[in-house]
Design a protein around this motif. Structure first.
Motif, short mmCIF file in Angstrom:
data_model
loop_
_atom_site.label_atom_id
_atom_site.label_comp_id
_atom_site.label_asym_id
_atom_site.label_seq_id
_atom_site.Cartn_x
_atom_site.Cartn_y
_atom_site.Cartn_z
N PRO A 207 3.07 5.31 24.98
CA PRO A 207 1.78 5.82 25.40
C PRO A 207 1.74 6.06 26.90
O PRO A 207 2.59 5.56 27.65
N PRO A 208 0.78 6.83 27.38
CA PRO A 208 0.67 7.09 28.82
C PRO A 208 0.33 5.81 29.57
O PRO A 208 -0.14 4.83 28.98
N PRO A 209 0.56 5.79 30.87
CA PRO A 209 0.29 4.58 31.66
C PRO A 209 -1.20 4.28 31.73
O PRO A 209 -2.05 5.12 31.42
N LEU A 210 -1.51 3.08 32.20
CA LEU A 210 -2.90 2.66 32.28
C LEU A 210 -3.72 3.52 33.23
O LEU A 210 -4.94 3.63 33.10
N SER A 211 -3.06 4.14 34.18
CA SER A 211 -3.78 4.97 35.15
C SER A 211 -4.29 6.27 34.51
O SER A 211 -5.17 6.92 35.06
N ALA A 212 -3.74 6.64 33.36
CA ALA A 212 -4.13 7.88 32.69
C ALA A 212 -5.21 7.58 31.67
O ALA A 212 -5.36 6.46 31.19
N GLU B 258 1.14 17.47 29.54
CA GLU B 258 1.01 17.08 28.12
C GLU B 258 1.51 15.67 27.90
O GLU B 258 0.89 14.87 27.23
N GLU B 259 2.68 15.33 28.51
CA GLU B 259 3.24 14.00 28.35
C GLU B 259 2.32 12.95 28.97
O GLU B 259 2.10 11.89 28.40
N GLN B 260 1.77 13.27 30.13
CA GLN B 260 0.91 12.31 30.80
C GLN B 260 -0.36 12.04 30.00
O GLN B 260 -0.88 10.95 29.98
N SER B 261 -0.85 13.06 29.30
CA SER B 261 -2.09 12.91 28.56
C SER B 261 -1.90 12.20 27.23
O SER B 261 -2.74 11.40 26.83
N HIS B 262 -0.83 12.46 26.53
CA HIS B 262 -0.71 11.98 25.17
C HIS B 262 0.57 11.19 24.89
O HIS B 262 0.85 10.90 23.73
N GLY B 263 1.34 10.81 25.88
CA GLY B 263 2.53 10.02 25.67
C GLY B 263 3.70 10.83 25.18
O GLY B 263 3.63 12.05 25.01
N THR B 264 4.80 10.12 24.94
CA THR B 264 6.04 10.79 24.54
C THR B 264 6.63 10.11 23.32
O THR B 264 6.42 8.92 23.08
N THR B 265 7.40 10.88 22.54
CA THR B 265 8.05 10.36 21.33
C THR B 265 9.56 10.48 21.50
O THR B 265 10.07 11.50 21.98
N HIS B 266 10.30 9.43 21.07
CA HIS B 266 11.75 9.37 21.27
C HIS B 266 12.42 8.94 19.97
O HIS B 266 11.82 8.27 19.13
N THR B 267 13.67 9.34 19.85
CA THR B 267 14.43 9.00 18.64
C THR B 267 15.10 7.64 18.73
O THR B 267 15.52 7.11 17.71
N ARG B 268 15.23 7.10 19.94
CA ARG B 268 15.85 5.79 20.12
C ARG B 268 14.91 4.89 20.92
O ARG B 268 14.14 5.37 21.77
N PRO B 269 14.95 3.60 20.66
CA PRO B 269 14.06 2.69 21.39
C PRO B 269 14.46 2.58 22.86
O PRO B 269 15.62 2.81 23.23
N GLY C 139 9.97 -4.52 29.06
CA GLY C 139 8.56 -4.39 29.40
C GLY C 139 7.95 -3.05 29.06
O GLY C 139 6.76 -2.83 29.32
N THR C 140 8.71 -2.14 28.50
CA THR C 140 8.17 -0.83 28.13
C THR C 140 7.28 -0.96 26.90
O THR C 140 7.68 -1.53 25.88
N GLU C 141 6.05 -0.44 26.99
CA GLU C 141 5.18 -0.44 25.83
C GLU C 141 5.64 0.65 24.86
O GLU C 141 5.75 1.81 25.23
N GLU C 142 5.93 0.26 23.63
CA GLU C 142 6.51 1.19 22.68
C GLU C 142 5.93 0.94 21.30
O GLU C 142 5.90 -0.19 20.81
N TRP C 143 5.45 2.00 20.69
CA TRP C 143 4.92 1.92 19.33
C TRP C 143 5.97 2.45 18.35
O TRP C 143 6.83 3.25 18.71
N ILE C 144 5.84 2.00 17.11
CA ILE C 144 6.74 2.48 16.05
C ILE C 144 6.02 3.55 15.24
O ILE C 144 4.88 3.37 14.80
N LEU C 145 6.71 4.70 15.05
CA LEU C 145 6.21 5.76 14.17
C LEU C 145 7.19 5.90 13.01
O LEU C 145 8.40 5.98 13.23
#
Length: 952
Positions: free
Chosen positions: A63-68, A85-96, A101-107
């Motif tokens: 997800p985007p940083p707390l400042s966004a 676009e990335e700053q507003s809605h976060g980014t999706t990656h194929t590898r963790p 300390g990186t905040e990461e959600w599972i899709l």
């Protein structure tokens, strides 16, 4: 808490999932550990599905940083720049991520239910056990059955519930497409508060597996109410929820957005009409798009009575609907029966072929069909048509209105939870509680005013405080009204009446168990302390005992061996004589102590110990001196009516209206007697030595037993009992007196024990009081039991069964104690019902719960102490909340469920021919059945007495 968040809308997106990041941020800000596992794309309307034959693969969303701003709430404007676009809605990656300390959600490419499974068992283990699963917030409301049955949001919560996790399905109900970030933020804050409150108050009795929460997206939503509601049962109207389209169906996100925007549009309605056109022959190749008609849902809410989830959201309130993770079983009265198959009627058709004719099917339920119509149609499905002769029977359907306002914040939610778990939601309608300042409650003013709603089939349930029960309405509707208390029952709950009840019963039944399990009481009346000696003229046993004690007090009494001080009891001990002659001989010259109790007091108020006439006189002198001038002024008018003046001259108005003695939780939380209780007293021999347990520091204890009395009358004992312990280790009263008596005793000794003037004994009641309200050493200020004060009876360190059938020293066992309690409980209620009919009158259309206190002495004999109506359940404490919850569930199962679900009283009209050739009609009422479930579970039926007042 560690909270797992799932949804059915996928990762943050302004088109399909605008709310989830806002909620996650608020949960994190509240200090919770939040783990997130979402579908990788839109999965709405999929329910609790899993996709078989598929290997589920994860993606990793950052997800985007707390400042966004929270992701999904806004779309980039004026630029197609990828960075924006990335700053507003976060980014999706194929590898963790490999960065700590990186905040990461599972899709995952699965369903909401799959997200729950994978989130619970395959990710996040390093963050500790998951305490709660939150599914949502859904993009749109999930009120009413039509939405809920298909909801992927509820599907995720249901999956968590069947995995034995607490779960909440959360939905945001929007009224406009303009998603104001401030309103979304307020909704998320409100949701966190609701989530935390539900988690803290989760029912311990298993009555709810999950909750469906709907929050309206309105300005000022935080000022609206948060209401428990039922789920409105509604249906689609005629027509398909799919529309025919040409070409392929692509773009799920765009389709979902179009569905949400086009709720109830004319195009949709026109398409519905098109879909119903019949095709003469063959099939036409078509594609279909999901296009539900939301207008059906909104119309059903508008046409339904208030109180459901759809109504609450429409009115701007947050709705909370408790649910079980199952398909509710309607028509439970049919379970165990056999379906009688209809015999087909054969005939020959026009072509000469044999055909079979069956009765026509009932009409399908409409989206606005009433409960009464649905029940009639259900009956039509179950039974063939019958020809009715000259006897006609009234409508067999019924509705139940329920006023549940117990007046105790500890008990009220337990009763409501049991009602919702035991009864189908459409079987009863809650009534709005009257305002607190209303002096007298009238059920007729609370019931619907329309005459069509009130008839002979309407049933009314009232579970309220004693003072609020409309006994007049219950008396006028004996077959259709059920209340939670008998009107007259002072033969049991007033101590001097209880003593008279036992004396009268034992005199006629000398072999009764009450003779050896209830100590005899000396009842007397005192208006003023100076008249105490005159009041005891006929208390022969008491005076003789006190005189013997005074004579033997020369050296301060005979000192006892501490090893003999075994047992547990309550200063609430009610006695019945000094016991059999053998026990009296064993006492030899031992000093006999007595316990004094105001007959009208409860919660241990005014309890004192004494052994001489001087000590008893000192107690009354102390009370008279302590009465404040303000109390005297408040009651001055009543005193003068009775001829009383001055301190201590308050005379109690002996009226049935005050018989229940029910008080608020914080009232009279001290050891001083309320002035209104000064008149009737009982004195009983103090039970010594009590049963003491080394594992519990040799503290005295009594057993609290919850009892249900049903109709006229069945008596049930709840097996799950409590043991309430005193605050300090037990010492015999004479030993305490010897140790504490000294020339330095001050005038305020009465505040710490039994003291005062006039030679009153100096007794530390903390070693004798097992009533948790009055444990003066408790740090809780009387608001809750002190630590270690309450334990489950069946957890006490006693053998399950005694090694000997005979009672003797050390022979106490859990089973023998319980058996004695059951025997004594059944006997005391039968004694009151048969021997004191003026002062105990069970009603067939009532039930009542009681708290009975018992004490076990060192020999294993169980003694009845007292009987309490409207027991103070709060003193059980939060740790034992499950005992009270289980008791009320059993009470409602036995008393309320048969009343609500049984057919009502029916009126049968029979037409007969008179000798002169005329006709005469006779009406006869047939009573509803009063049978209860065969399995009593934790309720033990200890007495079934036919008092001749039953309906059938």
């Amino acid at each position: 808490m560690h909270i797992l968040v799932v949804n059915d809308d996928g990762p943050p997106s302004p088109h399909s999932s605008p709310y989830v990041h806002s909620l996650v941020r608020e949960l994190q800000a509240a200090g919770h550990v939040v783990s997130v596992c979402l579908p990788h794309t839109q999965r709405s309307w999929i329910g609790k599905a899993h996709i078989i034959g598929q290997t589920v693969k994860p993606l990793y969303y950052r997800p985007p940083p707390l400042s966004a701003p929270a992701a999904g709430l806004t779309s980039p404007q004026g630029s197609n720049d990828d960075d924006e676009e990335e700053q507003s809605h976060g980014t999706t990656h194929t590898r963790p991520s490999t960065r700590p300390g990186t905040e990461e959600w599972i899709l995952v490419d699965g369903t909401p239910a799959s997200c729950v499974q994978i989130g619970l068992y395959h990710f996040f283990q390093n963050r500790g056990p998951i305490d709660l699963v939150v599914s949502g917030p859904n993009y749109g409301r999930n009120t009413t059955a039509v939405f809920a049955l298909s909801s992927g949001t509820l599907g995720g919560a249901l999956e968590a519930a069947v995995c034995r996790r607490r779960a909440i399905a959360l939905s945001y109900a929007f009224f406009t497409r303009n998603h104001d970030p401030l309103i979304i933020a307020a909704a998320s804050k409100q949701s966190v508060r609701v989530i935390e409150a539900l988690a803290a108050q989760w029912p311990a009795d298993g009555s709810a597996d999950l909750y469906s929460v709907n929050v309206p997206l309105l300005e000022g939503l935080e000022n609206g109410k948060v209401l428990y509601t039922g789920m409105l049962q509604n249906y689609w109207s005629e027509g398909s929820c799919f529309t025919e389209v040409d070409g392929s169906v692509d773009g799920e996100n765009e389709d979902e957005e179009h569905i949400r925007e086009g709720e109830g549009s004319p195009e949709t309605e026109e398409a519905d009409k098109k879909n119903t056109t019949a095709i003469a022959a063959g099939h036409t190749h078509k594609h279909f798009k999901w296009s539900p008609r939301f207008t059906d849902v909104y119309r059903s809410v508008d046409e339904a009575p208030p109180g459901n989830d759809g109504w609450a959201v429409k009115e701007g309130h947050t709705s909370i609907t408790p649910l079980k993770a199952n398909f509710w079983h309607p028509s439970t009265h049919l379970h165990g029966g056999e379906l009688k198959l209809l015999a087909p009627v054969s005939s020959t058709n026009s072509e000469g072929l044999l055909s079979t004719t069956l009765p026509p099917p009932p009409p399908p339920p409409s989206s606005t069909m009433t409960d009464q119509q649905q029940k009639i149609n259900s009956a039509m499905m179950q039974l063939p048509d019958r020809t009715v002769s000259t006897t006609t029977t009234a409508d067999t359907t019924a509705k139940t209105y329920a006023l549940i306002d117990y007046g105790d914040a500890y008990v009220q939610p337990l009763i409501l939870a049991a009602m919702e778990s035991l009864l189908p939601p459409d079987s009863w309608t809650p009534l709005q509680s009257p305002p607190p300042d209303q002096e007298e409650l009238s059920l007729e003013t609370l019931l619907p005013s329309s005459s069509k709603d009130i008839d002979e089939t309407t049933k009314v349930l009232q579970i309220t405080a004693y003072e609020s029960i409309d006994f007049a309405f219950a008396a006028a509707h004996p077959r259709t009204c059920l209340v939670n208390s008998y009107m007259i029952r002072k033969a049991l709950i007033r101590k001097h009446f209880l003593s008279a009840t036992v004396d009268s019963w034992v005199a006629k039944h000398p072999d009764s168990v009450l003779r050896t399990h209830v100590k005899r009481s000396e009842a007397f009346e005192v208006d003023y302390a100076e008249f105490l000696d005159d009041a005891l003229v006929e208390a022969f046993d008491l005076r003789a005992s006190l005189e013997r004690n005074s004579v033997s007090r020369g050296g301060g009494g005979e000192e006892e061996d501490e090893d003999q001080e075994e047992g547990g009891g309550d200063v609430n001990a009610v006695g019945r004589g000094a016991g059999p002659p053998v026990q009296q001989q064993e006492r030899k010259k031992e000093e006999e102590w007595w316990i004094l109790k105001p007959s009208m007091s409860d919660r241990g108020q005014g309890i004192r110990l004494f052994s001489t006439m001087e000590e008893l006189q000192g107690i009354f002198d102390e009370w008279e001196a302590e009465m404040s001038d303000s109390e005297d002024e408040d009651d001055d008018d009543d005193d003068q009516e009775e001829g009383g003046q001055g301190g201590g001259g308050v005379v109690l108005d002996d009226d049935d209206d005050d018989e229940d003695g029910h008080e608020t939780e914080n009232q009279n939380q001290n050891q001083h007697i309320t002035t209104s209780h000064l008149r009737h007293f009982v004195a009983q021999p103090y039970i010594h030595p009590p049963l003491l347990l080394v594992e519990h520091d040799r503290r005295k204890f009594h057993i609290r037993t919850y009892v249900l009395v049903l109709g006229s009358m069945k008596v049930y004992v709840y097996r799950d009992m409590l043991a309430l312990f005193a605050a300090k280790p037990y010492q015999a009263p004479q030993r305490q007196q010897q140790q504490q008596a000294s020339p330095q005793s001050t005038d305020d000794e009465g505040e710490d024990g039994n003291g005062g003037g006039g030679g009153a004994a100096v007794i530390d009641l903390d070693a004798h009081l097992t009533n948790t309200c009055l444990q003066t050493s408790s740090s809780t200020g009387g608001s809750a039991p002190s630590a270690g004060a309450v334990h489950r009876f069946w957890d006490l360190p006693l053998p399950e069964v005694s090694a000997s059938d005979r009672r003797g020293a050390g022979s106490a066992s859990l089973t023998s104690i319980f058996d004695q309690i059951c025997e004594v409980t059944g006997e005391i209620f039968e004694a009151a019902a048969r021997e004191m009919m003026v002062h105990f009158q069970p009603l067939d259309n009532a039930f009542e719960v009681y708290g009975l206190d018992f004490l076990v002495d060192a020999e294993g004999t169980t003694w009845l102490l007292e009987v309490n109506a409207f027991p103070d359940f709060k003193q059980t404490g939060e740790e034992m909340n499950g005992v009270v919850a289980g008791f009320w569930r059993e009470v409602l199962r036995l008393a309320v469920v048969p009343f609500v679900l049984a057919p009502p009283t029916t009126t049968t009209t029979t037409t007969t021919t008179t000798p002169d050739g005329g006709q005469q009609q006779q009406k006869r009422q047939e009573d509803r059945p009063t049978t209860t479930a065969l399995s009593e579970e934790n309720m033990v039926l200890v007495r079934d007495v036919d008092l001749g007042r039953r309906w059938s």
